[in-house]
Each structure stands twice: as structure tokens, then as C-alpha cells.
Design a protein around this motif. Structure first.
Motif, PDB file in Angstrom:
ATOM      1  N   ALA A 147       0.842  -1.201   0.000  1.00 18.20           N
ATOM      2  CA  ALA A 147       0.000   0.000   0.000  1.00 18.20           C
ATOM      3  C   ALA A 147       0.873   1.246   0.000  1.00 18.20           C
ATOM      4  CB  ALA A 147      -0.925   0.000   1.213  1.00 18.20           C
ATOM      5  N   TYR A 148       0.329   2.309  -0.565  1.00 19.70           N
ATOM      6  CA  TYR A 148       1.007   3.605  -0.516  1.00 19.70           C
ATOM      7  C   TYR A 148       0.644   4.316   0.792  1.00 19.70           C
ATOM      8  CZ  TYR A 148       2.060   3.219  -5.536  1.00 19.70           C
ATOM      9  OH  TYR A 148       2.527   2.826  -6.767  1.00 19.70           O
ATOM     10  N   PHE A 149       1.537   5.173   1.238  1.00 21.36           N
ATOM     11  CA  PHE A 149       1.251   5.962   2.437  1.00 21.36           C
ATOM     12  C   PHE A 149       1.979   7.300   2.369  1.00 21.36           C
ATOM     13  CE2 PHE A 149       5.412   4.898   3.341  1.00 21.36           C
ATOM     14  CZ  PHE A 149       5.808   4.902   4.667  1.00 21.36           C
ATOM     15  N   LEU A 166      -5.437  -2.322  -7.932  1.00 24.58           N
ATOM     16  CA  LEU A 166      -4.556  -3.324  -8.532  1.00 24.58           C
ATOM     17  C   LEU A 166      -4.235  -4.450  -7.545  1.00 24.58           C
ATOM     18  CD1 LEU A 166      -2.001  -1.051 -10.446  1.00 24.58           C
ATOM     19  CD2 LEU A 166      -3.972  -2.287 -11.387  1.00 24.58           C
ATOM     20  N   ILE A 167      -3.919  -4.072  -6.305  1.00 28.49           N
ATOM     21  CA  ILE A 167      -3.617  -5.074  -5.281  1.00 28.49           C
ATOM     22  C   ILE A 167      -4.846  -5.950  -5.015  1.00 28.49           C
ATOM     23  CG2 ILE A 167      -3.028  -5.432  -2.859  1.00 28.49           C
ATOM     24  CD1 ILE A 167      -0.661  -4.578  -4.572  1.00 28.49           C
ATOM     25  N   GLY A 168      -6.014  -5.316  -4.968  1.00 30.78           N
ATOM     26  CA  GLY A 168      -7.255  -6.054  -4.750  1.00 30.78           C
ATOM     27  C   GLY A 168      -7.553  -7.029  -5.874  1.00 30.78           C
ATOM     28  N   ASN A 183       2.911  -8.344  -6.348  1.00 29.17           N
ATOM     29  CA  ASN A 183       3.894  -7.267  -6.279  1.00 29.17           C
ATOM     30  C   ASN A 183       5.146  -7.762  -5.560  1.00 29.17           C
ATOM     31  OD1 ASN A 183       5.273  -4.721  -5.372  1.00 29.17           O
ATOM     32  ND2 ASN A 183       3.526  -3.816  -6.429  1.00 29.17           N
ATOM     33  N   GLY A 184       6.284  -7.610  -6.217  1.00 27.84           N
ATOM     34  CA  GLY A 184       7.551  -8.088  -5.677  1.00 27.84           C
ATOM     35  C   GLY A 184       8.000  -7.372  -4.426  1.00 27.84           C
ATOM     36  N   ALA A 185       7.321  -6.293  -4.051  1.00 25.10           N
ATOM     37  CA  ALA A 185       7.664  -5.594  -2.818  1.00 25.10           C
ATOM     38  C   ALA A 185       7.204  -6.354  -1.584  1.00 25.10           C
ATOM     39  CB  ALA A 185       7.046  -4.193  -2.814  1.00 25.10           C
ATOM     40  N   ASN A 186       6.402  -7.414  -1.806  1.00 28.59           N
ATOM     41  CA  ASN A 186       5.907  -8.217  -0.681  1.00 28.59           C
ATOM     42  C   ASN A 186       5.537  -9.604  -1.196  1.00 28.59           C
ATOM     43  OD1 ASN A 186       5.263  -8.738   1.967  1.00 28.59           O
ATOM     44  ND2 ASN A 186       3.472  -7.411   2.041  1.00 28.59           N
ATOM     45  N   LEU A 187       6.560 -10.380  -1.479  1.00 26.80           N
ATOM     46  CA  LEU A 187       6.353 -11.673  -2.116  1.00 26.80           C
ATOM     47  C   LEU A 187       7.231 -12.731  -1.439  1.00 26.80           C
ATOM     48  CD1 LEU A 187       4.829 -12.931  -4.550  1.00 26.80           C
ATOM     49  CD2 LEU A 187       6.871 -12.499  -5.922  1.00 26.80           C
ATOM     50  N   PHE A 222       2.422 -25.322  -9.814  1.00 20.03           N
ATOM     51  CA  PHE A 222       1.833 -25.690  -8.517  1.00 20.03           C
ATOM     52  C   PHE A 222       0.393 -25.180  -8.415  1.00 20.03           C
ATOM     53  CE2 PHE A 222       6.426 -24.878  -7.793  1.00 20.03           C
ATOM     54  CZ  PHE A 222       6.828 -26.184  -7.549  1.00 20.03           C
ATOM     55  N   ASN A 223      -0.467 -25.702  -9.232  1.00 25.17           N
ATOM     56  CA  ASN A 223      -1.863 -25.275  -9.272  1.00 25.17           C
ATOM     57  C   ASN A 223      -2.532 -25.439  -7.906  1.00 25.17           C
ATOM     58  OD1 ASN A 223      -4.340 -24.433 -10.349  1.00 25.17           O
ATOM     59  ND2 ASN A 223      -4.954 -26.542 -10.779  1.00 25.17           N
ATOM     60  N   GLY A 224      -3.130 -24.342  -7.401  1.00 25.78           N
ATOM     61  CA  GLY A 224      -3.820 -24.389  -6.122  1.00 25.78           C
ATOM     62  C   GLY A 224      -2.923 -24.186  -4.923  1.00 25.78           C
ATOM     63  N   HIS A 225      -1.642 -23.928  -5.150  1.00 25.68           N
ATOM     64  CA  HIS A 225      -0.699 -23.757  -4.039  1.00 25.68           C
ATOM     65  C   HIS A 225      -0.130 -22.341  -3.992  1.00 25.68           C
ATOM     66  CE1 HIS A 225      -0.897 -28.155  -4.196  1.00 25.68           C
ATOM     67  NE2 HIS A 225      -0.532 -28.112  -2.929  1.00 25.68           N
ATOM     68  N   ILE A 226      -0.929 -21.382  -4.443  1.00 27.06           N
ATOM     69  CA  ILE A 226      -0.569 -19.967  -4.365  1.00 27.06           C
ATOM     70  C   ILE A 226      -1.544 -19.290  -3.410  1.00 27.06           C
ATOM     71  CG2 ILE A 226      -0.100 -17.854  -5.657  1.00 27.06           C
ATOM     72  CD1 ILE A 226       1.542 -20.232  -6.620  1.00 27.06           C
ATOM     73  N   GLY A 227      -1.047 -18.505  -2.469  1.00 19.16           N
ATOM     74  CA  GLY A 227      -1.928 -17.876  -1.492  1.00 19.16           C
ATOM     75  C   GLY A 227      -1.734 -16.375  -1.397  1.00 19.16           C
ATOM     76  N   PHE A 228      -2.785 -15.702  -0.929  1.00 19.85           N
ATOM     77  CA  PHE A 228      -2.702 -14.270  -0.644  1.00 19.85           C
ATOM     78  C   PHE A 228      -2.921 -14.079   0.844  1.00 19.85           C
ATOM     79  CE2 PHE A 228      -4.253  -9.992   0.007  1.00 19.85           C
ATOM     80  CZ  PHE A 228      -3.387  -9.234  -0.776  1.00 19.85           C
ATOM     81  N   LEU A 229      -2.014 -13.361   1.482  1.00 18.91           N
ATOM     82  CA  LEU A 229      -2.067 -13.161   2.929  1.00 18.91           C
ATOM     83  C   LEU A 229      -2.857 -11.895   3.262  1.00 18.91           C
ATOM     84  CD1 LEU A 229      -1.407 -13.624   5.843  1.00 18.91           C
ATOM     85  CD2 LEU A 229       0.964 -12.957   5.390  1.00 18.91           C
TER      86      LEU A 229
END
Length: 359
Positions: A147-149, A166-168, A183-187, A222-229
Motif C-alpha cells: 500500500a502507498y502511504f 490493482l492489489i485487490g 507485487n515483488g515488494a511483498n512476495l 503448482f496449481n492451487g498452491h498460491i496464497g494471498f495473505l
């Protein structure tokens, strides 16, 4: 129908609550840096202050041929366990950041790789939250919020709202198990998984894509093994671009990687969005001669605004920035011009990145 799919994808992502367990994963945090002297000390301080076991944490900065004091600042933290790697290529590259990350991964000792940027800030529980999520879910790759701040102008606040969009979208596609962007800033991703997909092979000639194109490779393998925190402690913060020129250069770089998309559904969706925005402009222009087309453009604009409001209502609530929705009407008009221009400019010509001209 598409907006309903995106909203469902966002709601499929349950707000993660870490369990009080002992974490055991060895982590390597990698940060590629070039000419970041004004910002990098704060990033280093945030990483050092993480509430995660020191013996399980490795912090590696990769200096990408900086011409300022970036490397010297990093070196000054060596007594606190911060490692410095210097790139030393004597031949020009088009993908310095991928080279930096790949070089660091080869030397990293952690089983979980986490990347962020040299101008980012994060809270003390950032690392612990990511590792908790990883150990519970066992995902091969984890995308976390950015996020921007500290915005200083209307232009910067408008960027914050657009960036949340975009993040959403990226989060919702992961929620729908059809990952499209991150985003590679948090991956974060497993070191072994990185090598299993061949690392950056096949995409290493592009300056951009160390995040999104790698995500596509991971999703295919790795289908199905990607997550969003989805957790506020996992958010990484950075600053929006101060000028229109910087903003355009950044977005041209982001758009340039779309030429390498292999997932046809992502390509079709992107083309449809671009054509829809182009049609609004064409109908508005045609409205000079026929009021029917002007009315049609207004209907399209209202539909676009309604769709984005429905989606952003929950996304901005998560980021605690719902007040930004007041900017949506103006942003929608500007967004149309931006989408049409970047859709062309981002896939043709050159752009400036980190004081380098990139094809």
C-alpha cells in the motif's frame, strides 16, 4: 459478471489470524537496491526490528551498481547481520533486478525466500505473520499486500486508490485460484519451488516481471498452491510517485511484461478492459456529432464507476482508506486516459528505470 467474480475472489480470502505456535522456518529476506541512499536506512531498521527469531532470519541486500552511498549504508549494518552482495556485471543487462535476486537466492540459506524493495516500510510483525501463514497453509508462493502511504497531494492520493484497486484485483484472482498479478515488494516463495520452475529462465530478458511472470510460472507448476495473505500486519508500505513523469515510467515498466503472458484468459481480460476504455473515449468523441454516442459514453462511465465502487468498497476497508473513495469519480475519468495510453506505450518503445533506459 466479471465484477461479481472479483468480489467473490476477494471474499474467499479469509482474514488470517496467526496461531500462537513456535515457528521454525529459516527465512532469507532479499532486497535489490540501486541508488536508494535517501530511503534504505529506514528499510534496514525495519527489517532488523522484526519480531522473528534472529537465528532463523537472514537479511541480504544486493547493490545494483549504485552511484550514491547505498552500498556504504548497507555495509554499516554488517555488525547487525545484514549481508551485502554487489553485482559486478561488465556487460549491459536488461534485467538487473532478476539478476540481483537470482544471485542472492544462490547464496541464501533460507528455505523461504521473501522479497521486498529498498524504499519500503513494514511493521515489526511483518515477517512473523508471513511465516505463520506459510507454515499453516504450506503454499509454494505467497503474495502479501502493498500500500502507498504518506501522500502529499491529490495526485498521490489518487495513485493510492488506483494501486489498492490493482492489489485487490491480484488478491481476488488468487482467491479464485486463477492468479494473475502480485507485487515483488511483498512476495514470498519456497527456494526449492523457485528452482523447480526454472527460476527466471525464459523471462530474464525483461526488466520487469520478477514478480508477476514468476507468479505465472509458479501457478502453472503448482496449481492451487498460491496464497494471498490478508492480514494488516503483513502490509508493506511504500510511497507513490511524486510526478506524472515518474508515474508514467513506472507503469510503462509494469505494462511491458504483458507481452510475455502465457495464460490466455489473463490476456483476453486485459484486452477487453483496454477496448472498453477505448470505446468510452471514442463514443465521447463521436458525441460531438451525435448525442447518442455521448449518452452511451456517460452510461459506460457510470457503469465503470459503479463496478469499481462495489469492488473497492471492501478493499479500501481492509486498508483502512475508505475515505479515498471520494476521489473515484475524478479518478475514473483520468483512469480511462491512462489505461488507453499505457496499453500502447507499455508494449512499445523504451522507458526509464533506475536511471537506465530499458527496451
Amino acid at each position: 459478471m466479471v465484477v461479481i467474480t472479483f468480489i467473490r475472489g476477494w471474499h474467499k480470502l479469509i482474514n488470517f489470524k496467526p496461531q500462537p505456535v513456535i515457528l521454525t522456518t529459516k527465512v532469507s529476506v532479499l532486497v535489490a537496491a540501486r541508488n536508494e541512499a535517501p530511503n534504505i536506512a529506514k528499510t534496514i531498521e525495519d527489517l532488523i526490528a522484526q519480531n522473528y527469531a534472529r537465528d532463523l532470519t537472514e537479511i541480504i541486500f544486493i547493490d545494483d551498481h549504485s552511484t550514491d552511498q547505498t552500498a556504504a549504508i548497507i555495509s554499516s549494518y554488517s555488525d547487525k547481520g545484514v549481508k551485502l552482495i554487489r553485482l559486478n556485471e561488465d556487460q549491459p543487462l536488461n534485467s538487473y533486478k532478476k539478476k540481483a535476486i537470482q544471485t542472492a537466492i544462490a547464496q541464501a540459506r533460507g528455505s523461504l525466500i521473501i522479497t521486498t524493495d529498498a524504499d519500503c516500510r513494514m511493521g515489526p510483525d511483518w515477517l512473523k505473520t508471513i511465516v505463520s501463514f506459510y507454515e499453516e497453509k504450506k503454499y509454494k508462493m505467497i503474495s502479501s499486500p502493498v500500500a502507498y502511504f504518506e501522500e502529499k497531494s491529490f495526485f498521490e492520493r489518487a495513485q493510492t486508490l488506483e494501486f489498492l484497486y490493482l492489489i485487490g484485483l491480484g488478491a481476488s484472482t488468487i482467491g479464485n485460484r486463477k492468479p494473475s498479478t502480485c507485487n515483488g515488494a511483498n512476495l514470498a516463495y519456497e527456494r526449492e519451488a523457485f528452482y523447480e520452475v526454472g527460476g527466471f529462465k525464459g523471462i530474464d530478458d525483461l526488466a520487469s516481471g520478477d514478480d508477476e511472470l514468476l507468479l505465472h510460472k509458479m501457478a502453472a507448476k503448482f496449481n492451487g498452491h498460491i496464497g494471498f495473505l490478508k492480514n494488516e500486519d503483513a502490509v508493506v508500505y511504500t510511497h507513490p510517485k511524486a510526478t506524472l513523469k515518474e508515474f508514467i515510467q513506472q507503469r510503462k515498466r509494469w505494462a511491458s511484461k504483458s507481452t510475455r503472458y502465457k495464460n490466455k484468459s489473463i490476456i483476453v481480460l486485459g484486452v477487453c478492459i483496454w477496448l472498453f476504455n477505448l470505446s468510452i473515449l471514442l463514443n465521447a468523441a463521436s458525441g460531438i456529432f451525435n448525442c447518442f454516442y455521448f449518452k452511451l459514453a456517460v452510461v459506460q462511465l457510470l457503469a465503470k464507476m459503479t463496478i469499481e465502487l462495489l469492488f473497492l468498497y471492501d478493499v479500501t476497508a481492509f486498508a483502512k482508506r475508505r475515505n479515498l473513495l471520494i476521489l473515484l469519480p475524478v479518478l475514473n475519468v483520468l483512469h480511462i486516459l491512462y489505461i488507453v495510453y499505457i496499453g500502447v506505450a507499455g508494449n512499445t518503445g523504451k522507458y526509464n528505470w533506475k536511471d537506465r533506459m530499458v527496451k
